[in-house]
Scaffold this motif. Structure first.
Motif, mmCIF file in Angstrom:
data_model
loop_
_atom_site.group_PDB
_atom_site.id
_atom_site.type_symbol
_atom_site.label_atom_id
_atom_site.label_comp_id
_atom_site.label_asym_id
_atom_site.label_seq_id
_atom_site.Cartn_x
_atom_site.Cartn_y
_atom_site.Cartn_z
ATOM 1 N N ALA A 71 0.712 -1.375 -0.202
ATOM 2 C CA ALA A 71 -0.045 0.089 -0.091
ATOM 3 C C ALA A 71 0.939 1.525 -0.010
ATOM 4 N N PRO A 72 1.910 1.420 0.687
ATOM 5 C CA PRO A 72 2.680 2.558 0.793
ATOM 6 C C PRO A 72 3.037 3.053 -0.569
ATOM 7 N N LYS A 73 3.657 2.087 -1.248
ATOM 8 C CA LYS A 73 4.457 2.013 -2.527
ATOM 9 C C LYS A 73 3.298 2.597 -3.697
ATOM 10 N N VAL A 74 1.862 2.039 -3.317
ATOM 11 C CA VAL A 74 0.982 2.480 -4.274
ATOM 12 C C VAL A 74 0.592 3.918 -4.080
ATOM 13 N N VAL A 75 0.646 4.322 -2.866
ATOM 14 C CA VAL A 75 0.269 5.742 -2.364
ATOM 15 C C VAL A 75 1.411 6.725 -3.132
ATOM 16 N N ALA A 76 2.586 6.104 -2.892
ATOM 17 C CA ALA A 76 3.938 6.849 -3.590
ATOM 18 C C ALA A 76 3.765 6.946 -5.079
ATOM 19 N N GLU A 77 3.000 6.035 -5.726
ATOM 20 C CA GLU A 77 3.006 6.189 -7.205
ATOM 21 C C GLU A 77 1.738 7.123 -7.747
ATOM 22 N N GLY A 78 1.194 7.521 -6.737
ATOM 23 C CA GLY A 78 0.139 8.557 -6.977
ATOM 24 C C GLY A 78 -1.466 8.012 -6.897
ATOM 25 N N ILE A 79 -1.722 7.147 -5.935
ATOM 26 C CA ILE A 79 -2.826 6.740 -5.874
ATOM 27 C C ILE A 79 -3.366 6.730 -4.453
ATOM 28 N N MET A 143 -15.169 15.408 4.445
ATOM 29 C CA MET A 143 -14.430 16.403 3.593
ATOM 30 C C MET A 143 -12.841 16.168 4.097
ATOM 31 N N LEU A 144 -12.893 15.766 5.699
ATOM 32 C CA LEU A 144 -11.236 15.673 6.101
ATOM 33 C C LEU A 144 -10.776 14.511 5.380
ATOM 34 N N ALA A 145 -11.529 13.324 5.280
ATOM 35 C CA ALA A 145 -11.117 12.266 4.545
ATOM 36 C C ALA A 145 -10.721 12.627 3.342
ATOM 37 N N MET A 146 -11.193 13.483 2.477
ATOM 38 C CA MET A 146 -10.955 13.499 1.165
ATOM 39 C C MET A 146 -9.666 14.543 1.147
ATOM 40 N N GLY A 147 -9.710 15.522 2.159
ATOM 41 C CA GLY A 147 -8.614 16.393 1.955
ATOM 42 C C GLY A 147 -7.382 15.515 2.546
ATOM 43 N N ARG A 148 -7.387 14.676 3.329
ATOM 44 C CA ARG A 148 -6.229 13.697 3.758
ATOM 45 C C ARG A 148 -5.838 13.064 2.632
ATOM 46 N N ALA A 149 -6.581 12.554 1.700
ATOM 47 C CA ALA A 149 -6.210 11.596 0.520
ATOM 48 C C ALA A 149 -5.663 12.705 -0.361
ATOM 49 N N LEU A 150 -6.059 13.957 -0.542
ATOM 50 C CA LEU A 150 -5.348 14.861 -1.449
ATOM 51 C C LEU A 150 -4.148 15.379 -1.026
ATOM 52 N N MET A 151 -3.751 15.407 0.208
ATOM 53 C CA MET A 151 -2.503 15.803 0.626
ATOM 54 C C MET A 151 -1.286 14.817 0.097
ATOM 55 N N ALA A 152 -1.567 13.805 -0.254
ATOM 56 C CA ALA A 152 -0.511 12.863 -1.098
ATOM 57 C C ALA A 152 -0.342 13.420 -2.351
ATOM 58 N N ASN A 153 -1.099 14.472 -3.020
ATOM 59 C CA ASN A 153 -0.834 14.930 -4.512
ATOM 60 C C ASN A 153 -1.402 13.671 -5.402
#
Length: 235
Positions: A71-79, A143-153
């Motif tokens: 999972a952390p690698k998938v986030v780092a890839e942009g998901i 909104m916070l959950a969405m904002g948190r996901a967007l913090m990873a660009n």
């Protein structure tokens, strides 16, 4: 093509939850997966995110297979994924929850810029940034959950039942925000019980039933489809 899911088979414990599902997402689209509870929708998102491992099949993101990645690698890839039920961290402030979303981003100035963008999009979070996240209303937590996901660009955001349990006024707002996020360049994969809402903002959709894709088309085509109307739209 941003994401391709090819013949995905996933077991959830002893249950064969996903039975050979294939679909694709082009860059810049909103794609919606609809279907009854137990159709395998959330399992598909968790598998794309690296939280579950498929029994077989491929997940290709930016021409690269990612089905074996953690999972952390998938986030780092942009998901990034916004999980069903929001899963905000209670006991942490709104600000700290958002910081958790940026833990893989190394560029400090980028993090600062993203904070400003998130606060611009969700002014209520800025007002409540020092408040315990558990004290927010359901809509504010979403909104916070969405904002948190967007913090990873993310280039691709996975939304699992974003309107679940929300008051109607918040549901409209959340869907407006999804359209806005998409307009600003993030591709969206949306799972949603409110099929009418989901298909009305989707470029394309896939209808899942018992772990398989039964129908595919544009959002408009599926909204007009008699089978879809009977099964999911109360038509």
């Amino acid at each position: 093509m941003l994401l391709q899911v090819n013949n995905l088979v996933v077991n959830y414990g002893v249950i064969n939850a996903v039975k050979g599902v294939s679909f694709d997402i082009n860059e810049g689209e909103i794609v919606s997966l609809i279907g009854a509870n137990g159709a395998g929708k959330s399992t598909i998102l968790k598998t794309i995110s690296g939280l579950l491992k498929p029994k077989s099949g491929k997940i290709i993101y930016h021409n690269k297979e990612i089905q074996a990645q953690k999972a952390p690698k998938v986030v780092a890839e942009g998901i990034s994924q916004v999980p069903e039920g929001r899963h905000i961290f209670s006991g942490l402030s709104v600000m700290e929850n958002l910081q958790m979303g940026s833990f893989l981003v190394k560029d400090r100035s980028r993090i600062k810029q993203t904070f400003n963008e998130v606060f611009e999009r969700f002014p209520i979070l800025k007002q409540r940034q020092n408040q315990d996240a558990a004290t927010l209303s359901g809509g504010e937590q979403q909104m916070l959950a969405m904002g948190r996901a967007l913090m990873a660009n993310p280039k691709l955001i996975l939304l699992d039942e974003p309107s679940m349990g929300l008051a109607p006024i918040f549901i409209n707002e959340i869907f407006d925000i999804i359209k806005e996020i998409n307009k600003q360049g993030t591709t969206v994969l949306l799972i949603e019980q409110n099929a009418k809402k989901a298909l009305s903002i989707a470029d394309r959709g896939y209808v899942l039933s018992t772990g398989k894709v039964q129908l595919a088309g544009t959002g408009e085509e599926l909204l007009a489809n008699e089978e879809v109307q009977k099964a999911y739209l109360g038509g």
